[in-house]
Motif scaffolding. Sequence first.
Motif, PDB file in Angstrom:
ATOM      1  N   LEU A   3       0.820  -1.266   0.000  1.00  0.00           N
ATOM      2  CA  LEU A   3      -0.046  -0.032  -0.117  1.00  0.00           C
ATOM      3  C   LEU A   3       0.790   1.243   0.036  1.00  0.00           C
ATOM      4  CD1 LEU A   3      -2.599  -1.075   2.678  1.00  0.00           C
ATOM      5  CD2 LEU A   3      -3.010  -1.250   0.242  1.00  0.00           C
ATOM      6  N   GLN A   4       0.402   2.250  -0.827  1.00  0.00           N
ATOM      7  CA  GLN A   4       1.355   3.463  -0.935  1.00  0.00           C
ATOM      8  C   GLN A   4       0.503   4.520  -0.728  1.00  0.00           C
ATOM      9  OE1 GLN A   4       4.707   3.711  -1.616  1.00  0.00           O
ATOM     10  NE2 GLN A   4       4.565   5.806  -1.305  1.00  0.00           N
ATOM     11  N   ARG A  18      -6.368  15.800  -0.838  1.00  0.00           N
ATOM     12  CA  ARG A  18      -7.069  14.357  -1.360  1.00  0.00           C
ATOM     13  C   ARG A  18      -5.926  13.529  -1.027  1.00  0.00           C
ATOM     14  NH1 ARG A  18      -9.052  12.143  -7.137  1.00  0.00           N
ATOM     15  NH2 ARG A  18      -6.871  12.537  -7.550  1.00  0.00           N
ATOM     16  N   LEU A  19      -6.079  12.761  -0.355  1.00  0.00           N
ATOM     17  CA  LEU A  19      -4.986  11.359  -0.088  1.00  0.00           C
ATOM     18  C   LEU A  19      -5.241  10.483  -0.796  1.00  0.00           C
ATOM     19  CD1 LEU A  19      -4.950  11.313   3.810  1.00  0.00           C
ATOM     20  CD2 LEU A  19      -3.832  12.788   2.319  1.00  0.00           C
ATOM     21  N   SER A  20      -4.111   9.638  -1.520  1.00  0.00           N
ATOM     22  CA  SER A  20      -4.392   8.565  -2.332  1.00  0.00           C
ATOM     23  C   SER A  20      -3.782   7.286  -1.377  1.00  0.00           C
ATOM     24  CB  SER A  20      -3.743   8.553  -3.605  1.00  0.00           C
ATOM     25  OG  SER A  20      -4.228   9.827  -4.168  1.00  0.00           O
ATOM     26  N   CYS A  21      -4.373   6.064  -2.021  1.00  0.00           N
ATOM     27  CA  CYS A  21      -3.876   4.893  -1.283  1.00  0.00           C
ATOM     28  C   CYS A  21      -3.798   4.073  -2.572  1.00  0.00           C
ATOM     29  CB  CYS A  21      -4.636   4.354  -0.240  1.00  0.00           C
ATOM     30  SG  CYS A  21      -3.997   2.785   0.445  1.00  0.00           S
ATOM     31  N   ALA A  22      -2.726   3.664  -3.067  1.00  0.00           N
ATOM     32  CA  ALA A  22      -2.659   2.854  -4.037  1.00  0.00           C
ATOM     33  C   ALA A  22      -2.299   1.330  -3.685  1.00  0.00           C
ATOM     34  CB  ALA A  22      -1.480   3.208  -5.183  1.00  0.00           C
ATOM     35  N   ALA A  23      -2.962   0.416  -3.995  1.00  0.00           N
ATOM     36  CA  ALA A  23      -2.709  -1.006  -3.667  1.00  0.00           C
ATOM     37  C   ALA A  23      -2.303  -1.969  -4.669  1.00  0.00           C
ATOM     38  CB  ALA A  23      -4.093  -1.586  -2.869  1.00  0.00           C
ATOM     39  N   THR A  77      -6.729   1.817  -6.675  1.00  0.00           N
ATOM     40  CA  THR A  77      -6.696   3.331  -5.811  1.00  0.00           C
ATOM     41  C   THR A  77      -7.779   3.673  -5.042  1.00  0.00           C
ATOM     42  OG1 THR A  77      -4.931   3.971  -7.070  1.00  0.00           O
ATOM     43  CG2 THR A  77      -5.788   5.582  -5.613  1.00  0.00           C
ATOM     44  N   VAL A  78      -7.513   4.028  -3.732  1.00  0.00           N
ATOM     45  CA  VAL A  78      -8.595   4.521  -2.924  1.00  0.00           C
ATOM     46  C   VAL A  78      -8.294   6.077  -2.542  1.00  0.00           C
ATOM     47  CG1 VAL A  78      -9.873   4.272  -0.585  1.00  0.00           C
ATOM     48  CG2 VAL A  78      -9.483   2.385  -1.975  1.00  0.00           C
TER      49      VAL A  78
END
Length: 127
Positions: A3-4, A18-23, A77-78
């Motif tokens: 997770l990034q 805006r935060l991003s979470c790349a899985a 991505t979330v």
Amino acid sequence: VQLQASGGGLVQAGGSLRLSCAASGFTSDYYNIGWFRQAPGKEREGVSYISVSNGSTFYAASVKGRFKISRDNARNTVYLQMNSLKPEDTAGYFCAARRGHRLISSRWADENLYPYWGQGTLVTVSS
């Protein structure tokens, strides 16, 4: 699974980030993402949650109406859109993941249910 998290920064009160979470490493959309935060001297707390497979969401009472979680399944991505930020939102923000069924409303903020964690991104809100 990796997770990034990204997107943190310094913003004035009332502003947005805006935060991003790349899985990566999931072989299907059958997983869940939680956003947590930890302020200096405080315990980590759940902020928001989304089931990537069906889109169901939960929010902490302190951010409901100001934050919005969403997902882009094509990009794995979330996102956490944070509006009307307050100084008390200042914290390190972490995304975490859990495979399988969506969590129920009474369990989503239990950090022990998430085996995979990103490295965190810092959000600082100035008054």
